[in-house]
Design an enzyme around this catalytic site. Structure first.
Site, PDB file in Angstrom:
ATOM      1  N   HIS A 119     -13.212 -30.775 -14.514  1.00  0.00           N
ATOM      2  CA  HIS A 119     -12.808 -29.842 -13.186  1.00  0.00           C
ATOM      3  C   HIS A 119     -11.343 -29.875 -12.941  1.00  0.00           C
ATOM      4  O   HIS A 119     -10.554 -30.702 -13.268  1.00  0.00           O
ATOM      5  CB  HIS A 119     -13.568 -30.329 -11.953  1.00  0.00           C
ATOM      6  N   LYS A 144     -19.627 -29.058 -19.599  1.00  0.00           N
ATOM      7  CA  LYS A 144     -19.293 -28.284 -18.134  1.00  0.00           C
ATOM      8  C   LYS A 144     -17.870 -28.391 -18.036  1.00  0.00           C
ATOM      9  O   LYS A 144     -17.156 -29.128 -17.701  1.00  0.00           O
ATOM     10  CB  LYS A 144     -19.807 -28.840 -17.060  1.00  0.00           C
ATOM     11  N   ASN A 312      -9.526   6.759  -8.236  1.00  0.00           N
ATOM     12  CA  ASN A 312     -10.437   5.670  -7.747  1.00  0.00           C
ATOM     13  C   ASN A 312     -11.892   5.370  -8.609  1.00  0.00           C
ATOM     14  O   ASN A 312     -12.557   4.780  -8.183  1.00  0.00           O
ATOM     15  CB  ASN A 312     -10.921   6.099  -6.244  1.00  0.00           C
ATOM     16  N   ALA A 357       0.308   8.448   6.338  1.00  0.00           N
ATOM     17  CA  ALA A 357       0.807   9.115   4.995  1.00  0.00           C
ATOM     18  C   ALA A 357       0.744   8.565   3.970  1.00  0.00           C
ATOM     19  O   ALA A 357       1.708   8.435   3.040  1.00  0.00           O
ATOM     20  CB  ALA A 357       2.445   9.226   5.520  1.00  0.00           C
ATOM     21  N   ALA A 360      -4.635   7.404   1.251  1.00  0.00           N
ATOM     22  CA  ALA A 360      -5.918   8.057   1.709  1.00  0.00           C
ATOM     23  C   ALA A 360      -5.350   9.481   2.345  1.00  0.00           C
ATOM     24  O   ALA A 360      -6.031  10.505   2.202  1.00  0.00           O
ATOM     25  CB  ALA A 360      -6.337   7.298   2.700  1.00  0.00           C
ATOM     26  N   THR A 381       5.881   5.695  10.207  1.00  0.00           N
ATOM     27  CA  THR A 381       7.147   5.785   9.512  1.00  0.00           C
ATOM     28  C   THR A 381       7.380   7.541   9.130  1.00  0.00           C
ATOM     29  O   THR A 381       6.920   8.094   8.250  1.00  0.00           O
ATOM     30  CB  THR A 381       7.240   5.144   8.113  1.00  0.00           C
ATOM     31  N   ALA A 441     -11.119   7.265   9.186  1.00  0.00           N
ATOM     32  CA  ALA A 441     -11.401   6.893   7.633  1.00  0.00           C
ATOM     33  C   ALA A 441     -11.965   5.417   7.915  1.00  0.00           C
ATOM     34  O   ALA A 441     -12.441   4.809   6.799  1.00  0.00           O
ATOM     35  CB  ALA A 441     -10.182   6.749   6.719  1.00  0.00           C
ATOM     36  N   GLN A 475     -18.894   8.502  -7.083  1.00  0.00           N
ATOM     37  CA  GLN A 475     -18.698   7.451  -8.448  1.00  0.00           C
ATOM     38  C   GLN A 475     -20.283   7.171  -9.067  1.00  0.00           C
ATOM     39  O   GLN A 475     -20.094   7.211 -10.349  1.00  0.00           O
ATOM     40  CB  GLN A 475     -18.331   5.957  -7.839  1.00  0.00           C
TER      41      GLN A 475
HETATM   42  P1  ATR Z   1      -4.249   3.840   2.225  1.00  0.00           P
HETATM   43  O1  ATR Z   1      -4.060   3.979   0.649  1.00  0.00           O
HETATM   44  O2  ATR Z   1      -5.221   3.256   2.690  1.00  0.00           O
HETATM   45  O3  ATR Z   1      -3.742   5.111   2.866  1.00  0.00           O
HETATM   46  P2  ATR Z   1      -1.349   2.777   2.722  1.00  0.00           P
HETATM   47  O4  ATR Z   1      -0.585   3.734   1.853  1.00  0.00           O
HETATM   48  O5  ATR Z   1      -0.873   1.453   2.826  1.00  0.00           O
HETATM   49  O6  ATR Z   1      -2.927   2.783   2.795  1.00  0.00           O
HETATM   50  O7  ATR Z   1      -1.077   3.563   4.091  1.00  0.00           O
HETATM   51  C1  ATR Z   1      -1.462   2.981   5.469  1.00  0.00           C
HETATM   52  C2  ATR Z   1      -1.030   4.137   6.445  1.00  0.00           C
HETATM   53  O8  ATR Z   1      -1.347   3.602   7.713  1.00  0.00           O
HETATM   54  C3  ATR Z   1       0.509   4.569   6.685  1.00  0.00           C
HETATM   55  O9  ATR Z   1       0.549   5.879   6.791  1.00  0.00           O
HETATM   56  C4  ATR Z   1       0.889   3.450   7.817  1.00  0.00           C
HETATM   57  O10 ATR Z   1       1.881   3.944   8.339  1.00  0.00           O
HETATM   58  P3  ATR Z   1       3.345   3.671   7.524  1.00  0.00           P
HETATM   59  O11 ATR Z   1       3.741   4.669   6.629  1.00  0.00           O
HETATM   60  O12 ATR Z   1       4.395   3.683   9.038  1.00  0.00           O
HETATM   61  O13 ATR Z   1       3.193   2.078   7.051  1.00  0.00           O
HETATM   62  C5  ATR Z   1      -0.387   3.531   8.547  1.00  0.00           C
HETATM   63  N1  ATR Z   1      -0.381   2.352   9.527  1.00  0.00           N
HETATM   64  C6  ATR Z   1      -0.954   0.971   8.995  1.00  0.00           C
HETATM   65  N2  ATR Z   1      -0.810   0.186  10.020  1.00  0.00           N
HETATM   66  C7  ATR Z   1      -0.554   0.954  11.095  1.00  0.00           C
HETATM   67  C8  ATR Z   1      -0.236   0.710  12.647  1.00  0.00           C
HETATM   68  N3  ATR Z   1      -0.494  -0.505  13.033  1.00  0.00           N
HETATM   69  N4  ATR Z   1      -0.069   1.819  13.428  1.00  0.00           N
HETATM   70  C9  ATR Z   1       0.436   2.891  12.688  1.00  0.00           C
HETATM   71  N5  ATR Z   1       0.144   3.260  11.610  1.00  0.00           N
HETATM   72  C10 ATR Z   1      -0.160   2.477  10.669  1.00  0.00           C
END
Ligand code: ATR
Length: 499
Positions: A119, A144, A312, A357, A360, A381, A441, A475
């Protein structure tokens, strides 16, 4: 044929026997973990071994693991080994002894078989072949090796050992940890002597153990053989993924000889693909953080996946790797379903507010603009929202500016509202007016706070759950060319998600 063995880790003889007797016949073996027994004096322990040997109803491995090898035995080393000898003389079918003491235990003229085990709970050492040789030279009937896999590359090395050595003499070769799950489930495919399934999630005796119930019900362990087609989800982390539950249920429903596994891959995506393609991999679901990176390892990527820079779904056919994306079609199908209920078709000219952004959001935004929707992208952002919006000719704003919009459609693609932070909503509630379509989502919980408030205000809702099932069904259809058994997929996923 590989056997399924459940370690029993109760602290008394009677509850250990109860646990053994409660197991179905498909669990062909048990491992009696003497080191878990809480019996203070040695004479009583000796009697316990005899009672366990007499009372068990199927072949058993007797193990008395010391702390240094991941067990619980704290007592005298000589007595530890004496209890193993007692098991041999009382009719145990197997005993498990650690490599370093294996020379001190002999099964003599008995019918008991000796498992010599190694192990390592820290890593997969580089010299697996050497360790195998050392175990074998200790008069082993069965070798093992159970070591921690830190990444899929470790798991592949363990599978290679099993493929090379397992055919000539009995070998249990298991990788522990999240990355090691394929070695546990695929033991029958690669000729492993047995695999361990834990009694329950709480009573796993090694990291990464899958419960015996999941081994039988979800993975259909006893149906796995050399011809079983392999599928899986590649992600990091991967254990939280619902995809194995859903896709294995779909394969079972369609009576297909296929199994779907969680593949934890951090680095070495290309090496993982090369190795598993060689083992019979036919398809993959791809998720965070690999959707973009995996494109570099495809022979062909379809237009939609190239457009949104995210694969995906991987399909392997005739040695070729095809990348595609079922997220987009699933998103638009889910949205259209809601739009139909809201009497809002066609979507052309409708105003949508998309929150997020990331990856997804990019998939949904592409689908929406292709459908002629007038789109605004809001993000924490703002720079990311701007970048995405400009690539599609859409508008953008910050989260604090959302209130000034009057969208017909609101879609959340952020993780806001996801378990465990279920009390959060991604948009101001003032936007949730009658007849607005609200799509989320997030699928855990199935009804998020956003969807619950929206439903209460007579919005038309579309859940992340519908979307998630739809991309999984896509898929399944891409890989198999068959219609996906959506109802079954939905049912098993719902069971898992409902508290
Ligand atoms: P995915 O591929 O699932 O879309 P991702 O590329 O990490 O994952 O994107 C996550 C998204 O959720 C982004 O738009 C993120 O905002 P930022 O671009 O500002 O990071 C958003 N997000 C994640 N946590 C958040 C929170 N607590 N409040 C607002 N937006 C959030």
């Amino acid at each position: 044929m590989s056997k399924l063995c459940v370690p029993v880790t109760d602290t008394s003889v009677s509850s250990m026997l109860d646990s053994i007797h409660s197991l179905p016949p498909e669990v062909e073996m048990v491992e009696v973990r003497l080191d878990y027994l809480q019996i203070p004096d040695y004479q009583s322990l000796e009697r316990a071994v005899v009672r366990l040997c007499r009372g068990k109803d199927r072949p058993a491995i007797f193990t008395n693991r010391p702390i240094r090898s991941g067990g619980r035995w704290e007592g005298d080393e000589g007595r530890r080994l004496d209890l193993i000898r007692r098991a041999i003389s009382s009719g145990a079918e197997f005993i498990d002894v650690e490599l370093e003491v294996a020379d001190r235990i002999s099964c003599g003229g008995s019918s008991c078989r000796k498992i010599v085990s190694y192990h390592n709970f820290k890593c997969t050492p580089p010299d697996l072949q050497k360790i195998y040789g050392q175990c074998q030279r200790r008069d082993a009937d069965i070798v093992k090796i159970a070591v921690l896999a830190n990444d899929m590359a470790d798991t592949v090395r363990m599978i290679e050992l099993l493929r090379e050595r397992g055919a000539s003499s009995p070998l249990i070769a298991l990788s522990m940890g999240e990355a090691g799950v394929p070695t546990r489930v695929l033991a029958p495919r690669f000729g492993g002597f047995l695999t361990y399934g834990s009694y329950s999630d709480e009573r796993a005796s090694a990291p990464g153990q899958v419960t015996w119930k999941s081994m039988l019900d979800m993975y259909r362990f006893h149906n796995i053989g050399p011809d079983t087609a392999l599928y899986g989800v590649v992600a990091n982390p991967v254990m939280h993924s619902m995809s194995p539950v859903i896709h294995n249920a779909a394969f079972a429903e369609c009576g297909m000889n296929a199994v779907y596994l969680p593949f934890k891959v951090a680095d070495g995506l290309g090496d993982f693909l090369d190795a598993f393609q060689n083992y019979g991999l036919k398809g993959l679901s791809v998720t965070i953080p690999h959707k973009e990176k995996i494109m570099g390892f495809m022979d062909e990527v379809d237009d939609m996946a190239s457009n949104i820079c995210a694969v995906n779904t991987v399909t392997i056919r005739d040695g070729m790797r095809y990348g595609s994306n079922t997220d987009v079609e699933a998103a638009i199908d889910t949205l259209r379903g809601a739009a139909k209920r809201a009497d809002m078709l066609p979507l052309d000219g409708r105003r949508a507010l998309l929150v997020g952004a990331g990856g997804a959001a990019r998939a949904v935004a592409t689908a929406l603009t292709e459908s002629g929707v007038v789109l605004t992208i809001a993000n924490r952002t703002v720079g990311r929202a701007q970048e995405l919006a400009q690539s599609l000719g859409a508008d953008f704003c910050g989260l604090d500016e959302m209130e000034q919009y009057e969208p017909d459609i609101i879609i959340n693609t952020t993780s806001v509202g996801m378990y465990p932070e279920v009390d959060r909503i991604p948009v101001p509630a003032s936007l949730l007016r009658k007849n607005v379509i609200v799509m989320d989502a997030v699928y855990n919980p199935i009804e998020t706070k956003l969807l619950r408030i929206a439903r209460g205000r007579d919005c038309v809702t579309a859940s992340g759950f519908e979307w998630f099932i739809s991309q999984a069904a896509g898929q399944f259809e891409t890989w198999t060319g068959r219609r996906a058994p959506r109802k079954v997929m939905e049912e098993v996923a719902r069971e898992r998600l409902q508290p």
